[in-house]
Design a protein around this motif. Structure first.
Motif, PDB file in Angstrom:
ATOM      1  N   GLY A 261       0.810  -1.182   0.000  1.00 13.75           N
ATOM      2  CA  GLY A 261       0.000   0.000   0.000  1.00 13.75           C
ATOM      3  C   GLY A 261       0.861   1.257   0.000  1.00 13.75           C
ATOM      4  N   ILE A 262       0.209   2.357   0.052  1.00  9.97           N
ATOM      5  CA  ILE A 262       0.864   3.674   0.037  1.00  9.97           C
ATOM      6  C   ILE A 262       1.514   3.957   1.382  1.00  9.97           C
ATOM      7  CG2 ILE A 262       0.389   6.133  -0.156  1.00  9.97           C
ATOM      8  CD1 ILE A 262      -0.515   5.329  -2.714  1.00  9.97           C
ATOM      9  N   ALA A 263       0.919   3.470   2.472  1.00 10.21           N
ATOM     10  CA  ALA A 263       1.436   3.803   3.799  1.00 10.21           C
ATOM     11  C   ALA A 263       1.387   2.582   4.708  1.00 10.21           C
ATOM     12  CB  ALA A 263       0.638   4.940   4.408  1.00 10.21           C
ATOM     13  N   SER A 264       2.367   2.520   5.597  1.00  9.87           N
ATOM     14  CA  SER A 264       2.445   1.485   6.618  1.00  9.87           C
ATOM     15  C   SER A 264       2.400   2.186   7.975  1.00  9.87           C
ATOM     16  CB  SER A 264       3.756   0.719   6.463  1.00  9.87           C
ATOM     17  OG  SER A 264       4.000  -0.087   7.587  1.00  9.87           O
ATOM     18  N   TYR A 265       1.544   1.713   8.871  1.00 11.28           N
ATOM     19  CA  TYR A 265       1.352   2.343  10.174  1.00 11.28           C
ATOM     20  C   TYR A 265       1.841   1.413  11.283  1.00 11.28           C
ATOM     21  CZ  TYR A 265      -1.824   5.395   7.609  1.00 11.28           C
ATOM     22  OH  TYR A 265      -2.365   6.279   6.711  1.00 11.28           O
ATOM     23  N   ARG A 266       2.580   1.963  12.220  1.00 11.44           N
ATOM     24  CA  ARG A 266       2.978   1.226  13.418  1.00 11.44           C
ATOM     25  C   ARG A 266       2.788   2.139  14.624  1.00 11.44           C
ATOM     26  NH1 ARG A 266       6.062  -3.649  12.685  1.00 11.44           N
ATOM     27  NH2 ARG A 266       6.464  -3.881  10.479  1.00 11.44           N
ATOM     28  N   THR A 267       2.126   1.626  15.654  1.00  7.36           N
ATOM     29  CA  THR A 267       1.879   2.405  16.859  1.00  7.36           C
ATOM     30  C   THR A 267       2.628   1.762  18.017  1.00  7.36           C
ATOM     31  OG1 THR A 267      -0.308   3.021  16.052  1.00  7.36           O
ATOM     32  CG2 THR A 267       0.088   3.290  18.399  1.00  7.36           C
ATOM     33  N   HIS A 268       3.281   2.610  18.826  1.00 10.69           N
ATOM     34  CA  HIS A 268       4.055   2.158  19.975  1.00 10.69           C
ATOM     35  C   HIS A 268       3.556   2.877  21.220  1.00 10.69           C
ATOM     36  CE1 HIS A 268       7.180   0.355  17.373  1.00 10.69           C
ATOM     37  NE2 HIS A 268       6.805   1.313  16.558  1.00 10.69           N
ATOM     38  N   ARG A 269       3.319   2.121  22.294  1.00 11.87           N
ATOM     39  CA  ARG A 269       2.962   2.701  23.589  1.00 11.87           C
ATOM     40  C   ARG A 269       4.264   3.061  24.313  1.00 11.87           C
ATOM     41  NH1 ARG A 269      -1.692   1.641  26.229  1.00 11.87           N
ATOM     42  NH2 ARG A 269      -1.857  -0.380  25.218  1.00 11.87           N
ATOM     43  N   ILE A 270       4.359   4.284  24.798  1.00 10.76           N
ATOM     44  CA  ILE A 270       5.535   4.728  25.535  1.00 10.76           C
ATOM     45  C   ILE A 270       5.448   4.135  26.933  1.00 10.76           C
ATOM     46  CG2 ILE A 270       6.753   6.737  26.452  1.00 10.76           C
ATOM     47  CD1 ILE A 270       5.558   8.306  24.033  1.00 10.76           C
ATOM     48  N   THR A 271       6.500   3.443  27.372  1.00 10.21           N
ATOM     49  CA  THR A 271       6.442   2.743  28.661  1.00 10.21           C
ATOM     50  C   THR A 271       7.330   3.367  29.728  1.00 10.21           C
ATOM     51  OG1 THR A 271       8.161   1.209  27.928  1.00 10.21           O
ATOM     52  CG2 THR A 271       5.867   0.544  27.572  1.00 10.21           C
ATOM     53  N   GLY A 272       8.110   4.356  29.371  1.00 12.60           N
ATOM     54  CA  GLY A 272       8.980   4.989  30.351  1.00 12.60           C
ATOM     55  C   GLY A 272       8.928   6.496  30.206  1.00 12.60           C
ATOM     56  N   PRO A 273       9.723   7.196  30.989  1.00 13.39           N
ATOM     57  CA  PRO A 273       9.711   8.659  30.897  1.00 13.39           C
ATOM     58  C   PRO A 273      10.264   9.133  29.564  1.00 13.39           C
ATOM     59  CG  PRO A 273      11.530   7.931  32.289  1.00 13.39           C
ATOM     60  CD  PRO A 273      10.721   6.706  31.956  1.00 13.39           C
ATOM     61  N   LEU A 274       9.791  10.275  29.114  1.00 14.51           N
ATOM     62  CA  LEU A 274      10.333  10.922  27.921  1.00 14.51           C
ATOM     63  C   LEU A 274      11.476  11.811  28.382  1.00 14.51           C
ATOM     64  CD1 LEU A 274       7.051  11.962  26.089  1.00 14.51           C
ATOM     65  CD2 LEU A 274       8.686  10.253  25.340  1.00 14.51           C
ATOM     66  N   ASN A 275      12.672  11.313  28.312  1.00 15.86           N
ATOM     67  CA  ASN A 275      13.824  12.076  28.778  1.00 15.86           C
ATOM     68  C   ASN A 275      13.934  13.374  27.995  1.00 15.86           C
ATOM     69  OD1 ASN A 275      14.646  10.041  30.621  1.00 15.86           O
ATOM     70  ND2 ASN A 275      15.440   8.881  28.890  1.00 15.86           N
ATOM     71  N   GLY A 276      13.908  14.480  28.695  1.00 20.76           N
ATOM     72  CA  GLY A 276      13.972  15.790  28.075  1.00 20.76           C
ATOM     73  C   GLY A 276      12.611  16.375  27.738  1.00 20.76           C
ATOM     74  N   ALA A 277      11.557  15.588  27.849  1.00 15.06           N
ATOM     75  CA  ALA A 277      10.199  16.083  27.573  1.00 15.06           C
ATOM     76  C   ALA A 277       9.217  15.404  28.530  1.00 15.06           C
ATOM     77  CB  ALA A 277       9.818  15.821  26.119  1.00 15.06           C
ATOM     78  N   GLU A 278       9.581  15.368  29.793  1.00 20.23           N
ATOM     79  CA  GLU A 278       8.789  14.628  30.783  1.00 20.23           C
ATOM     80  C   GLU A 278       7.357  15.121  30.915  1.00 20.23           C
ATOM     81  OE1 GLU A 278      13.094  14.104  31.715  1.00 20.23           O
ATOM     82  OE2 GLU A 278      11.837  15.819  31.215  1.00 20.23           O
ATOM     83  N   ASP A 279       7.117  16.399  30.645  1.00 19.31           N
ATOM     84  CA  ASP A 279       5.783  16.975  30.819  1.00 19.31           C
ATOM     85  C   ASP A 279       4.965  17.000  29.525  1.00 19.31           C
ATOM     86  OD1 ASP A 279       6.337  17.457  33.517  1.00 19.31           O
ATOM     87  OD2 ASP A 279       7.254  19.395  33.058  1.00 19.31           O
ATOM     88  N   ALA A 280       5.441  16.338  28.482  1.00 19.89           N
ATOM     89  CA  ALA A 280       4.754  16.377  27.192  1.00 19.89           C
ATOM     90  C   ALA A 280       3.382  15.711  27.249  1.00 19.89           C
ATOM     91  CB  ALA A 280       5.613  15.716  26.106  1.00 19.89           C
ATOM     92  N   GLY A 281       3.225  14.702  28.088  1.00 16.71           N
ATOM     93  CA  GLY A 281       1.935  14.024  28.204  1.00 16.71           C
ATOM     94  C   GLY A 281       1.675  13.012  27.111  1.00 16.71           C
ATOM     95  N   TRP A 282       2.695  12.620  26.372  1.00 14.75           N
ATOM     96  CA  TRP A 282       2.509  11.654  25.297  1.00 14.75           C
ATOM     97  C   TRP A 282       2.432  10.247  25.846  1.00 14.75           C
ATOM     98  CZ3 TRP A 282       7.207  14.162  22.566  1.00 14.75           C
ATOM     99  CH2 TRP A 282       6.810  15.345  21.961  1.00 14.75           C
ATOM    100  N   SER A 283       1.564   9.434  25.254  1.00  9.92           N
ATOM    101  CA  SER A 283       1.418   8.030  25.627  1.00  9.92           C
ATOM    102  C   SER A 283       1.768   7.094  24.486  1.00  9.92           C
ATOM    103  CB  SER A 283      -0.027   7.750  26.062  1.00  9.92           C
ATOM    104  OG  SER A 283      -0.376   8.568  27.155  1.00  9.92           O
ATOM    105  N   TYR A 284       1.722   7.598  23.257  1.00 11.73           N
ATOM    106  CA  TYR A 284       1.944   6.754  22.080  1.00 11.73           C
ATOM    107  C   TYR A 284       2.786   7.496  21.044  1.00 11.73           C
ATOM    108  CZ  TYR A 284      -1.955   4.103  23.944  1.00 11.73           C
ATOM    109  OH  TYR A 284      -2.771   3.381  24.766  1.00 11.73           O
ATOM    110  N   ILE A 285       3.472   6.710  20.239  1.00  9.13           N
ATOM    111  CA  ILE A 285       4.154   7.208  19.047  1.00  9.13           C
ATOM    112  C   ILE A 285       3.638   6.375  17.888  1.00  9.13           C
ATOM    113  CG2 ILE A 285       6.354   7.359  17.820  1.00  9.13           C
ATOM    114  CD1 ILE A 285       7.704   7.717  20.538  1.00  9.13           C
TER     115      ILE A 285
END
Length: 72
Positions: free
Chosen positions: A1-25
């Motif tokens: 296809g035109i695009a391939s999608y992969r989703t990752h759950r963040i399981t540890g702190p975001l070093n350098g962006a701890e307050d970003a509030g992200w849970s997934y990439i």
């Protein structure tokens, strides 16, 4: 296809962006940028984006960028 999608759950702190509030990439690998952009601009693509932002994503916390693979 035109695009391939992969989703990752963040399981540890975001070093350098701890307050970003992200849970997934999500990594989207696009093989044809122009076609992908046309697909997103279509009525079906716009409806998909509306559903994603209405139900799952916080637009204010999303970061989006294009990148180019650097071969070994």
């Amino acid at each position: 296809g035109i695009a391939s999608y992969r989703t990752h759950r963040i399981t540890g702190p975001l070093n350098g962006a701890e307050d970003a509030g992200w849970s997934y990439i999500e990594r989207i690998e696009v093989s044809d940028v122009e076609q992908y952009q046309r697909d997103l601009a279509s009525p079906a693509g716009q409806e998909l984006m509306r559903q994603l932002y209405d139900n799952y994503l916080d637009r204010s916390k999303n970061i989006f960028f294009w990148s180019e693979e650097i071969p070994d």
